[in-house]
Design an enzyme around this catalytic site. Structure first.
Site, mmCIF file in Angstrom:
data_model
loop_
_atom_site.group_PDB
_atom_site.id
_atom_site.type_symbol
_atom_site.label_atom_id
_atom_site.label_comp_id
_atom_site.label_asym_id
_atom_site.label_seq_id
_atom_site.Cartn_x
_atom_site.Cartn_y
_atom_site.Cartn_z
ATOM 1 C CG ASP A 1 -2.309 0.003 0.945
ATOM 2 O OD1 ASP A 1 -2.659 -0.339 -0.200
ATOM 3 O OD2 ASP A 1 -3.101 0.377 1.827
ATOM 4 N N GLY A 2 1.859 1.310 0.885
ATOM 5 C CA GLY A 2 2.688 2.505 1.036
ATOM 6 C C GLY A 2 3.421 2.832 -0.250
ATOM 7 C CB THR B 1 1.959 -7.603 1.546
ATOM 8 O OG1 THR B 1 1.806 -7.914 2.937
ATOM 9 C CG2 THR B 1 0.586 -7.693 0.901
ATOM 10 C CG ASP C 1 1.027 -8.360 6.225
ATOM 11 O OD1 ASP C 1 1.605 -9.204 6.915
ATOM 12 O OD2 ASP C 1 1.401 -7.176 6.143
ATOM 13 C CG HIS D 1 11.245 -9.838 10.669
ATOM 14 N ND1 HIS D 1 11.013 -9.434 11.963
ATOM 15 C CD2 HIS D 1 10.880 -8.806 9.875
ATOM 16 C CE1 HIS D 1 10.549 -8.188 11.948
ATOM 17 N NE2 HIS D 1 10.462 -7.796 10.699
HETATM 18 O O1 F6P Z 1 3.721 -6.071 6.149
HETATM 19 C C1 F6P Z 1 4.617 -7.119 6.349
HETATM 20 C C2 F6P Z 1 5.034 -7.210 7.785
HETATM 21 O O2 F6P Z 1 5.914 -8.303 7.915
HETATM 22 C C3 F6P Z 1 3.896 -7.301 8.792
HETATM 23 O O3 F6P Z 1 3.327 -8.581 8.843
HETATM 24 C C4 F6P Z 1 4.583 -6.852 10.053
HETATM 25 O O4 F6P Z 1 3.671 -6.277 10.948
HETATM 26 C C5 F6P Z 1 5.548 -5.807 9.559
HETATM 27 O O5 F6P Z 1 5.745 -6.040 8.179
HETATM 28 C C6 F6P Z 1 6.883 -5.838 10.250
HETATM 29 O O6 F6P Z 1 7.622 -4.761 9.809
HETATM 30 P P1 F6P Z 1 9.173 -4.569 10.096
HETATM 31 O O7 F6P Z 1 9.918 -5.445 9.139
HETATM 32 O O8 F6P Z 1 9.389 -3.126 9.840
HETATM 33 O O9 F6P Z 1 9.417 -4.976 11.515
#
Ligand code: F6P
Length: 365
Positions: free
Chosen positions: A119-120, A142, A144, A289
């Protein structure tokens, strides 16, 4: 008549996910094989545009990247050129560095930009199109799976495989020690990863943002299992899940309500509650992650490949301002303007949730 050589830029923005390299590879091969075009890859998302950091992408340079996780271009979820964050005199403020990005595009003679992101990234791409008339195509990604414009995003399937494997592993140790095991998975404000991995892994409780849970109902499910001789339980909880009447759990509560808030911690919180209320030893695992890393599964490689080719074809057809998407098994596209904003959430009354409930899974409601 000699063919006019086009130069296409490509970048990956936002959080990485498995399958990005499949998109890049397919785009580069299609551009070269079908159109004789040249591709330039900007490094670390929009940061590469602002800092003039890029690599030339040739069929040779994308050789062997299909099974690789991450993105060979690097990515960043902090690099919005219109709101670049700088620290001056200890103060954080934002500056607009978009003109520098446009200079880079013009300097390299980029005819069109393919932006792969969530989205961003799509929102930033749209501002470049509106303000500077940049010709751009979006490709959604994504883990998600929360983008409403596309039925499924690459990266999601691999994340679900990783989470399912984790549930399988937790099962054996939970059974051995007669414990309740909580697995916190990602997903931002939607519960797709929790729901699909939870069902695939045979979880007893699945908690998702779309269905705020009642902790007493969760504990009751665990106690009922125990009274029937199942001395362990598996709870899968999405990072964005919250108790009825409660709020999401944040890693950085001071940034609550801003685009920088980070979900996390609900798994450990609920593990304490379960142990306290049931007296059953409970442990929490935060998968984190690991869900974003590793080699993409074949579905994500295949989907990514189709999207990468389609993006280059759309450049050829001058469908600028559109985002490639996947609907009804077909690759198609829609205006980026219509694709951004709003989440694709799990339907609490939908078939997937009902299937799980028919099997005895509790959603804490
Ligand atoms: O949007 C993908 C995602 O992995 C989400 O599931 C999670 O909330 C976020 O990114 C974590 O972000 P970052 O890598 O900045 O910790």
């Amino acid at each position: 008549m000699t063919k006019q050589i086009k130069t296409i830029g490509i970048l990956t923005g936002g959080g990485d996910c498995p399958g990005l390299n499949a998109v890049i590879r397919a785009a580069v091969l299609t551009a070269s094989n079908d159109y004789g075009w040249i591709m330039v890859g900007f490094l670390d998302g929009f940061e590469g545009l602002m800092d003039e950091r890029y690599i030339n992408l040739t069929p040779k340079s994308v050789r062997g990247i299909l099974p690789q996780g991450g993105t060979i271009l690097g990515s960043s979820n902090k690099g919005n050129p219109f709101e670049w964050r700088v620290k001056e005199d200890g103060e954080l403020r934002t500056v607009d560095r978009s003109e520098k990005a446009v200079e880079t595009l013009n300097g390299l003679g980029i005819d069109a930009l393919i932006a792969i992101g969530g989205d961003g990234t799509m929102a930033v791409t749209k501002i470049f199109m509106d303000r500077y008339d940049i010709k751009a195509i979006g490709v959604p990604k994504t883990i998600d799976n929360d983008l409403k414009a596309t039925e499924v995003t690459f990266g999601f399937a691999t994340a679900v495989v990783t989470a399912t494997e984790a549930i399988d592993k937790l099962h054996t140790t939970a059974a051995s020690h007669h414990r309740a095991m909580v697995l916190e998975v990602m997903g931002r404000y939607v519960g797709w990863i929790a729901l699909e991995s939870g069902v695939a892994g045979g979880a007893d409780v699945i908690l998702i943002p779309e269905i705020p849970y009642d902790i007493d109902i969760v504990c009751d499910k665990i106690m009922r299992r125990r009274s029937r001789g199942s001395n362990f339980s598996i709870v899968v909880i999405a990072e964005g899940a919250r108790e009825k009447g409660g709020d999401v759990t944040l890693l950085n509560p001071e940034l609550k309500g801003t685009i920088h808030e980070k979900l996390g911690g609900v798994g450990i919180r609920i593990a304490h509650q379960i142990e306290e209320k049931t007296g059953m030893e409970t442990r929490a695992t935060v998968l984190g992650h690991l869900q974003r890393g590793g080699s993409p599964c074949s579905f994500d490689r295949y989907l990514g490949t189709r999207l990468g080719k389609a993006a280059v074809d759309l450049v050829h057809d001058e469908g600028f301002g559109r985002m490639i998407c996947y609907r009804g098994g077909q690759i198609t596209s829609m205006p980026i303007a219509d694709a951004i904003g709003g989440f694709k959430a799990v339907d609490p009354a939908g078939e997937s949730v009902k299937t799980a409930e028919s099997l005895g899974v509790s959603f804490g409601r």
